[in-house]
Design an enzyme around this catalytic site. Structure first.
Site, PDB file in Angstrom:
ATOM      1  N   HIS A 263     -40.949  -3.701  16.796  1.00  0.00           N
ATOM      2  CA  HIS A 263     -42.106  -4.722  16.806  1.00  0.00           C
ATOM      3  C   HIS A 263     -43.248  -4.032  17.122  1.00  0.00           C
ATOM      4  O   HIS A 263     -43.761  -3.230  16.498  1.00  0.00           O
ATOM      5  CB  HIS A 263     -41.384  -5.905  17.594  1.00  0.00           C
ATOM      6  CG  HIS A 263     -42.176  -7.068  17.184  1.00  0.00           C
ATOM      7  ND1 HIS A 263     -43.062  -7.622  16.315  1.00  0.00           N
ATOM      8  CD2 HIS A 263     -42.141  -8.376  18.085  1.00  0.00           C
ATOM      9  CE1 HIS A 263     -43.512  -8.828  16.388  1.00  0.00           C
ATOM     10  NE2 HIS A 263     -42.909  -9.240  17.622  1.00  0.00           N
ATOM     11  N   HIS A 302     -40.889  -3.600   6.565  1.00  0.00           N
ATOM     12  CA  HIS A 302     -41.215  -4.887   7.152  1.00  0.00           C
ATOM     13  C   HIS A 302     -39.950  -5.806   6.682  1.00  0.00           C
ATOM     14  O   HIS A 302     -39.820  -5.709   5.581  1.00  0.00           O
ATOM     15  CB  HIS A 302     -42.748  -5.331   6.764  1.00  0.00           C
ATOM     16  CG  HIS A 302     -43.132  -6.516   7.525  1.00  0.00           C
ATOM     17  ND1 HIS A 302     -42.682  -7.795   7.566  1.00  0.00           N
ATOM     18  CD2 HIS A 302     -43.822  -6.736   8.681  1.00  0.00           C
ATOM     19  CE1 HIS A 302     -43.365  -8.517   8.453  1.00  0.00           C
ATOM     20  NE2 HIS A 302     -44.026  -7.691   9.081  1.00  0.00           N
ATOM     21  N   ASP A 358     -48.956  -1.680  11.811  1.00  0.00           N
ATOM     22  CA  ASP A 358     -49.083  -0.820  12.657  1.00  0.00           C
ATOM     23  C   ASP A 358     -49.283   0.384  12.526  1.00  0.00           C
ATOM     24  O   ASP A 358     -49.479   1.602  13.417  1.00  0.00           O
ATOM     25  CB  ASP A 358     -47.508  -0.761  13.616  1.00  0.00           C
ATOM     26  CG  ASP A 358     -47.312  -1.996  14.269  1.00  0.00           C
ATOM     27  OD1 ASP A 358     -46.505  -2.857  13.941  1.00  0.00           O
ATOM     28  OD2 ASP A 358     -48.235  -2.419  14.975  1.00  0.00           O
TER      29      ASP A 358
HETATM   30  C1  SDX Z   1     -44.290  -5.620  13.342  1.00  0.00           C
HETATM   31  O1  SDX Z   1     -41.830  -9.483  11.875  1.00  0.00           O
HETATM   32  C2  SDX Z   1     -43.145  -9.337  11.840  1.00  0.00           C
HETATM   33  O2  SDX Z   1     -44.088 -10.125  11.150  1.00  0.00           O
HETATM   34  C3  SDX Z   1     -43.586  -8.330  12.558  1.00  0.00           C
HETATM   35  C4  SDX Z   1     -45.304  -8.005  12.692  1.00  0.00           C
HETATM   36  C5  SDX Z   1     -46.114  -9.129  13.239  1.00  0.00           C
HETATM   37  O3  SDX Z   1     -47.183  -9.247  12.725  1.00  0.00           O
HETATM   38  O4  SDX Z   1     -45.403  -9.742  14.186  1.00  0.00           O
HETATM   39  O5  SDX Z   1     -45.652  -7.606  11.172  1.00  0.00           O
HETATM   40  C6  SDX Z   1     -45.575  -6.683  13.487  1.00  0.00           C
HETATM   41  O6  SDX Z   1     -43.406  -5.785  14.189  1.00  0.00           O
HETATM   42  C7  SDX Z   1     -44.501  -4.675  12.080  1.00  0.00           C
HETATM   43  C8  SDX Z   1     -43.175  -3.927  12.005  1.00  0.00           C
HETATM   44  C9  SDX Z   1     -43.423  -2.566  13.045  1.00  0.00           C
HETATM   45  N1  SDX Z   1     -42.185  -1.844  13.207  1.00  0.00           N
HETATM   46  C10 SDX Z   1     -42.040  -0.579  12.513  1.00  0.00           C
HETATM   47  O7  SDX Z   1     -43.039  -0.034  11.904  1.00  0.00           O
HETATM   48  C11 SDX Z   1     -40.963   0.316  13.048  1.00  0.00           C
HETATM   49  C12 SDX Z   1     -40.194   0.919  11.796  1.00  0.00           C
HETATM   50  N2  SDX Z   1     -39.802  -0.172  10.816  1.00  0.00           N
HETATM   51  C13 SDX Z   1     -38.448  -0.658  10.963  1.00  0.00           C
HETATM   52  O8  SDX Z   1     -37.714  -0.308  11.827  1.00  0.00           O
HETATM   53  C14 SDX Z   1     -38.087  -1.689  10.156  1.00  0.00           C
HETATM   54  O9  SDX Z   1     -38.632  -1.389   8.863  1.00  0.00           O
HETATM   55  C15 SDX Z   1     -38.228  -3.195  10.644  1.00  0.00           C
HETATM   56  C16 SDX Z   1     -37.729  -3.169  12.083  1.00  0.00           C
HETATM   57  C17 SDX Z   1     -39.923  -3.486  10.663  1.00  0.00           C
HETATM   58  C18 SDX Z   1     -37.789  -3.869   9.681  1.00  0.00           C
HETATM   59  O10 SDX Z   1     -36.420  -3.918   9.708  1.00  0.00           O
HETATM   60  P1  SDX Z   1     -35.369  -4.630   8.618  1.00  0.00           P
HETATM   61  O11 SDX Z   1     -35.913  -5.686   7.938  1.00  0.00           O
HETATM   62  O12 SDX Z   1     -34.182  -5.005   9.406  1.00  0.00           O
HETATM   63  O13 SDX Z   1     -34.842  -3.545   7.549  1.00  0.00           O
HETATM   64  P2  SDX Z   1     -33.968  -2.545   7.896  1.00  0.00           P
HETATM   65  O14 SDX Z   1     -33.574  -1.910   9.269  1.00  0.00           O
HETATM   66  O15 SDX Z   1     -32.647  -3.245   7.736  1.00  0.00           O
HETATM   67  O16 SDX Z   1     -33.874  -1.573   6.872  1.00  0.00           O
HETATM   68  C19 SDX Z   1     -33.895  -1.698   5.579  1.00  0.00           C
HETATM   69  C20 SDX Z   1     -33.560  -0.443   4.853  1.00  0.00           C
HETATM   70  C21 SDX Z   1     -32.435   0.549   5.934  1.00  0.00           C
HETATM   71  O17 SDX Z   1     -31.964   1.687   4.789  1.00  0.00           O
HETATM   72  P3  SDX Z   1     -30.482   1.540   4.345  1.00  0.00           P
HETATM   73  O18 SDX Z   1     -29.615   1.283   5.796  1.00  0.00           O
HETATM   74  O19 SDX Z   1     -30.287   0.330   3.257  1.00  0.00           O
HETATM   75  O20 SDX Z   1     -30.155   2.943   3.724  1.00  0.00           O
HETATM   76  O21 SDX Z   1     -34.652   0.473   5.020  1.00  0.00           O
HETATM   77  C22 SDX Z   1     -34.409   1.689   5.871  1.00  0.00           C
HETATM   78  C23 SDX Z   1     -33.220   1.172   6.805  1.00  0.00           C
HETATM   79  O22 SDX Z   1     -32.687   2.426   7.237  1.00  0.00           O
HETATM   80  N3  SDX Z   1     -35.786   1.449   6.769  1.00  0.00           N
HETATM   81  C24 SDX Z   1     -36.447   2.528   7.093  1.00  0.00           C
HETATM   82  C25 SDX Z   1     -37.513   2.365   7.927  1.00  0.00           C
HETATM   83  N4  SDX Z   1     -37.502   0.874   7.956  1.00  0.00           N
HETATM   84  C26 SDX Z   1     -36.377   0.442   7.454  1.00  0.00           C
HETATM   85  N5  SDX Z   1     -36.211   3.848   6.806  1.00  0.00           N
HETATM   86  C27 SDX Z   1     -37.237   4.720   7.464  1.00  0.00           C
HETATM   87  N6  SDX Z   1     -38.360   4.284   8.148  1.00  0.00           N
HETATM   88  C28 SDX Z   1     -38.477   2.987   8.374  1.00  0.00           C
HETATM   89  N7  SDX Z   1     -39.413   2.530   8.905  1.00  0.00           N
END
Ligand code: SDX
Length: 422
Positions: A263, A302, A358
């Site tokens: 997050h 996201h 971010d």
């Molecule tokens: C914020 O919710 C909000 O509004 C948050 C926010 C706000 O203003 O409050 O916007 C602020 O928190 C932004 C997000 C910051 N986080 C990151 O940048 C961390 C990296 N991103 C993630 O860990 C992930 O994308 C999340 C946590 C942001 C979202 O996770 P989800 O929706 O649960 O997605 P997921 O983990 O189920 O991913 C779906 C697929 C997966 O692949 P498969 O299992 O289908 O093969 O996408 C892949 C994940 O492995 N994936 C990524 C990835 N994010 C998702 N692969 C590599 N790098 C990534 N960053």
């Protein structure tokens, strides 16, 4: 075509028709048809926890609006305190309303002297500022016991003013503590954002002012981070607030959630990732490790945006204004290369992974002189407005205590076995 869905219980053949309203359906409508049956949604990926009129997101289109105003217009024309008034009160303030609001905030930036002098003394000098801030916010509740009167709108607004006003003071104090620097008192001659920068970076000058371009970039970053509907930390604030806990501990709970690297902690994790990659030439190899699952591309992906996060686009533009003053951040080229590779690679395109808020913000913060550990604190300051707007809305909705159900998968009816028989 009727705006409704029909649910049929095939065990009995009975059905119930549920109207579709504002893009949602009332889950309680099928409670009579399906008693004791729960719709399982562990991370709230497909269910809504509340109705809200504060922030609108369209993840497919990459649209973000605060109270109906597009984020692009607010980032271009507004200030953080004007946006705070909009989020908390529902509309842009008149000149008189804004002057009164700014005056209120300006005159509540100080911390109780007992608190200010000792607040972080119990911690190690190198304590993470988010740990300090989370503790500090929770501790503030002990100075305002009347804040428990959460049913009184005037009491609520009084605490909202205190929290919006004091977060920058608490945040800057956490930084100064970690550097062994004396705390800088808030100044009433400066606007909100300049005052924060002065508490962070001035030493002893009582006439210190920030570079206008850096101050404007900070203002834009505060505006962009102010709210984002039912994100993890806002959900934490609503859940804790639904127990009728006071707003200080509800905001502390939100701070704790924001601290997580999935997050708000992501902006700090992005800079560490860029540092680990180290050079433009290492990007392709890193991306292979991401695709193999060894690494995560921090600042990408996201839950809602399956398109470019509109905030990331604005921040990327603002970065150039900052670098014109500070000099280009050497990690920028690595970030731009990561984005270029990701936007062309099916692994990321298929998963709709785009830069989020971010990805570029940390580059600006680093160039402005903030240590990496402060990046999530810089997210918490403006997001305090969003947390409080949702806390206030939840109380105005007269909502019940948040208490989800579960789908039980464990054992039943087991008999106790004495230890010497196990
Ligand atoms: C914020 O919710 C909000 O509004 C948050 C926010 C706000 O203003 O409050 O916007 C602020 O928190 C932004 C997000 C910051 N986080 C990151 O940048 C961390 C990296 N991103 C993630 O860990 C992930 O994308 C999340 C946590 C942001 C979202 O996770 P989800 O929706 O649960 O997605 P997921 O983990 O189920 O991913 C779906 C697929 C997966 O692949 P498969 O299992 O289908 O093969 O996408 C892949 C994940 O492995 N994936 C990524 C990835 N994010 C998702 N692969 C590599 N790098 C990534 N960053």
């Amino acid at each position: 075509m009727t705006e409704s869905i029909t649910i049929t219980d095939n065990r009995t053949g009975e059905s119930v028709e549920v109207p579709i309203e504002n893009g949602g359906v009332d889950a309680s409508a099928w409670k009579t048809l399906l008693p004791g049956l729960w719709f399982l949604d562990p991370a709230f990926g497909t269910t809504a926890s509340t109705e809200s009129a504060i922030t609108y997101l369209d993840g497919g289109a990459g649209e973000l609006e605060y109270r109906g105003y597009p984020i692009e217009q607010l980032a271009e024309h507004s200030t953080h305190l004007e946006v705070a008034h909009l989020l908390l009160n529902g509309d842009l303030p008149t000149t008189a309303e804004l002057d009164s609001w700014v005056d209120d905030i300006t005159h509540h930036t100080f911390l109780h002297e007992n608190f200010r002098r000792r607040i972080y003394d119990a911690f190690h000098y190198d304590a993470h500022p988010m740990g300090l801030l989370t503790s500090g916010v929770a501790g503030l509740s002990t100075f305002y016991p009347s804040s428990k009167e959460i049913d009184d709108p005037d009491v609520r607004m009084q605490q909202i003013v205190r929290l919006v006003a004091k977060m920058p003071t608490l945040a800057a104090a956490a930084y100064r503590f970690s550097k062994g620097l004396p705390f800088v008192f808030p100044r009433n001659d400066l606007d909100y954002t300049s005052n924060f920068l002065a508490m962070m970076f001035s030493i002893a000058e009582d006439d210190w002012v920030p570079d206008p371009a850096l101050k404007r970039a900070m203002e834009i970053l505060f505006i962009l981070h102010a709210d984002h509907e039912q994100n993890c930390s806002t959900t934490a604030a609503r859940v804790v607030g639904s127990a009728h806990a006071d707003p200080y501990v509800s905001v502390a709970a939100a701070c704790a959630a924001l601290y997580g690297p999935r997050h708000g902690g992501a902006n700090e994790a992005v800079l560490r990732m860029l540092g680990e990659i180290g050079s433009y030439d290492n990007v392709d190899a890193y991306m292979e490790r991401v695709k193999s699952g060894e690494e995560r591309l921090m600042g990408f992906g996201h839950r809602v945006y399956k398109n470019y996060d509109p905030r990331a686009r604005i921040i990327k533009d603002a970065a150039h204004d900052v670098f014109a003053v500070t000099g280009k951040n050497p990690l920028l080229d690595i970030a731009l290369k990561l984005e270029e590779v990701a936007l062309a690679d099916p692994y990321f395109v298929d998963r709709k992974l785009y830069p989020n808020v971010d990805f570029y913000s940390g580059l600006i913060y680093q160039s402005m002189g903030f240590p990496t550990e402060m990046f999530t604190v810089l997210f918490a300051i403006p997001r305090t407005v969003g947390w409080l707007a949702h806390w206030q809305e939840m109380l105005e909705q007269d909502s019940r205590i948040a208490r989800p159900r579960q789908v039980y998968t464990g054992e039943r009816g087991r008999q106790y076995v004495p230890i010497d028989e196990r």
